[in-house]
Design a protein around this motif. Structure first.
Motif, short mmCIF file in Angstrom:
data_model
loop_
_atom_site.label_atom_id
_atom_site.label_comp_id
_atom_site.label_asym_id
_atom_site.label_seq_id
_atom_site.Cartn_x
_atom_site.Cartn_y
_atom_site.Cartn_z
N TRP A 1 0.86 -1.19 0.00
CA TRP A 1 0.00 0.00 0.00
C TRP A 1 0.90 1.24 0.00
CZ3 TRP A 1 -5.52 -0.45 0.68
CH2 TRP A 1 -6.19 0.78 0.77
N LEU A 2 0.98 1.90 -1.16
CA LEU A 2 1.84 3.09 -1.27
C LEU A 2 1.02 4.33 -0.94
CD1 LEU A 2 3.55 2.32 -4.73
CD2 LEU A 2 4.36 1.68 -2.45
N THR A 37 4.23 6.70 -10.25
CA THR A 37 5.54 6.41 -10.85
C THR A 37 6.14 5.13 -10.26
OG1 THR A 37 5.88 8.78 -11.08
CG2 THR A 37 7.84 7.39 -11.26
N LEU A 38 6.14 5.08 -8.95
CA LEU A 38 6.77 3.95 -8.27
C LEU A 38 5.95 2.67 -8.44
CD1 LEU A 38 9.20 3.20 -6.70
CD2 LEU A 38 8.18 4.15 -4.64
N SER A 39 4.63 2.80 -8.46
CA SER A 39 3.80 1.59 -8.62
C SER A 39 4.11 0.94 -9.96
CB SER A 39 2.31 1.92 -8.49
OG SER A 39 1.87 2.70 -9.57
N ASP A 81 -4.62 2.15 -8.74
CA ASP A 81 -4.10 3.51 -8.65
C ASP A 81 -5.23 4.49 -8.39
OD1 ASP A 81 -3.05 6.12 -9.19
OD2 ASP A 81 -1.38 5.19 -10.23
N GLY A 82 -4.97 5.36 -7.45
CA GLY A 82 -5.95 6.32 -6.94
C GLY A 82 -6.97 6.83 -7.93
N ASP A 83 -6.50 7.51 -8.95
CA ASP A 83 -7.44 8.23 -9.81
C ASP A 83 -8.34 7.31 -10.61
OD1 ASP A 83 -6.11 10.67 -9.12
OD2 ASP A 83 -4.49 9.96 -10.40
N ALA A 84 -7.73 6.35 -11.29
CA ALA A 84 -8.51 5.45 -12.14
C ALA A 84 -9.51 4.68 -11.30
CB ALA A 84 -7.56 4.49 -12.87
N VAL A 112 -1.30 -0.90 -4.27
CA VAL A 112 -2.27 0.19 -4.15
C VAL A 112 -1.48 1.50 -4.13
CG1 VAL A 112 -4.03 1.26 -2.69
CG2 VAL A 112 -3.89 -1.24 -2.86
N ALA A 113 -1.91 2.45 -4.92
CA ALA A 113 -1.24 3.75 -4.96
C ALA A 113 -2.30 4.81 -4.66
CB ALA A 113 -0.62 3.99 -6.34
#
Ligand SMILES: Nc1ncnc2c1ncn2[C@@H]1O[C@H](COP(=O)(O)OP(=O)(O)OP(=O)(O)O)[C@@H](O)[C@H]1O
Ligand SMILES: [Mg+2]
Length: 189
Positions: free
Chosen positions: A15-16, A26-28, A46-49, A88-89
């Motif tokens: 969980w980033l 970027t890191l994910s 990823d958060g946004d999507a 998870v980002a």
């Protein structure tokens, strides 16, 4: 230690968390590529999507952010228990959400804080969010008019202001190897 093929592998959740612009996306991707190249099944939430698909009706109040994080942790758990390396980002600005995610996922959960000073995140501003928040175009922006609570119990802290994405990914892989989720050879690749 995982030594077998994908079918034998036990999944996990990385969980980033961190400020907008700290490098989660970027890191994910870097991390995902490294795991895939070693034969892992990888999914990145990823958060946004994810927000658009899971929670289009939710905003950015504390309650809404917490509720959204619960949805994400629920799916992360499902993936992990089916052998997927799940990344998870998400900003995850509140400690309550981090604790809930840890409790929800239950199995193999590693919380990684991408620590980066807000000035650096602001200078990067990859999506122009800080600029828009400063201009009053958006509200409840983490780091501007909504808090980012300092993580109290991260499993790992990565300094994304000074460490390259490739090195940060290696650091996380090394941590996953230390915990026995992946083979050490992958961490040193
Ligand atoms: N050492 C570094 N680690 C990570 N990203 C870096 C680093 N140096 C520069 N960057 C850049 O910083 C930006 C980080 O943006 P990114 O979209 O990954 O952040 P984010 O945490 O996903 O933000 P958001 O919460 O808004 O989605 C990228 O443009 C990336 O190339
Ligand atoms: Mg992002």
């Amino acid at each position: 230690m995982q030594t077998g093929g994908p079918a034998e592998r036990k999944g996990f959740v990385v969980w980033l968390e961190g400020l907008p612009g700290s490098g989660k996306t970027t890191l994910s991707q870097t991390l995902g590529e490294r795991l895939r190249s070693a034969g892992w099944k990888v999914e990145i939430l990823d958060g946004d999507a994810v927000r658009q698909m899971f929670s289009p009706e939710l905003g950015f109040t504390r309650k809404d952010r917490e509720f959204h994080a619960r949805r994400v942790s629920y799916v992360a758990r499902m993936l992990a228990r089916n052998g997927v390396a799940t990344i998870v980002a998400m900003v995850t600005p509140y400690e309550t959400s981090r604790q809930a995610a840890r409790a929800d996922v239950e199995i193999a959960f590693e919380e990684v804080w991408l620590r980066c000073p807000i000035e650096v995140c602001r200078a990067r501003d990859p999506k122009g969010l800080y600029r828009r928040a400063d201009g009053g175009e958006i509200h409840r922006m983490t780091g501007v008019d909504d808090p980012f609570e300092e993580p109290l119990n991260p499993d790992l802290i990565v300094d994304t202001a000074n460490v390259t994405p490739a090195k940060s990914a290696s650091r996380i892989l090394e941590h996953l190897a230390n915990r026995g989720y992946i083979q050490r050879v992958l961490a040193t690749a």
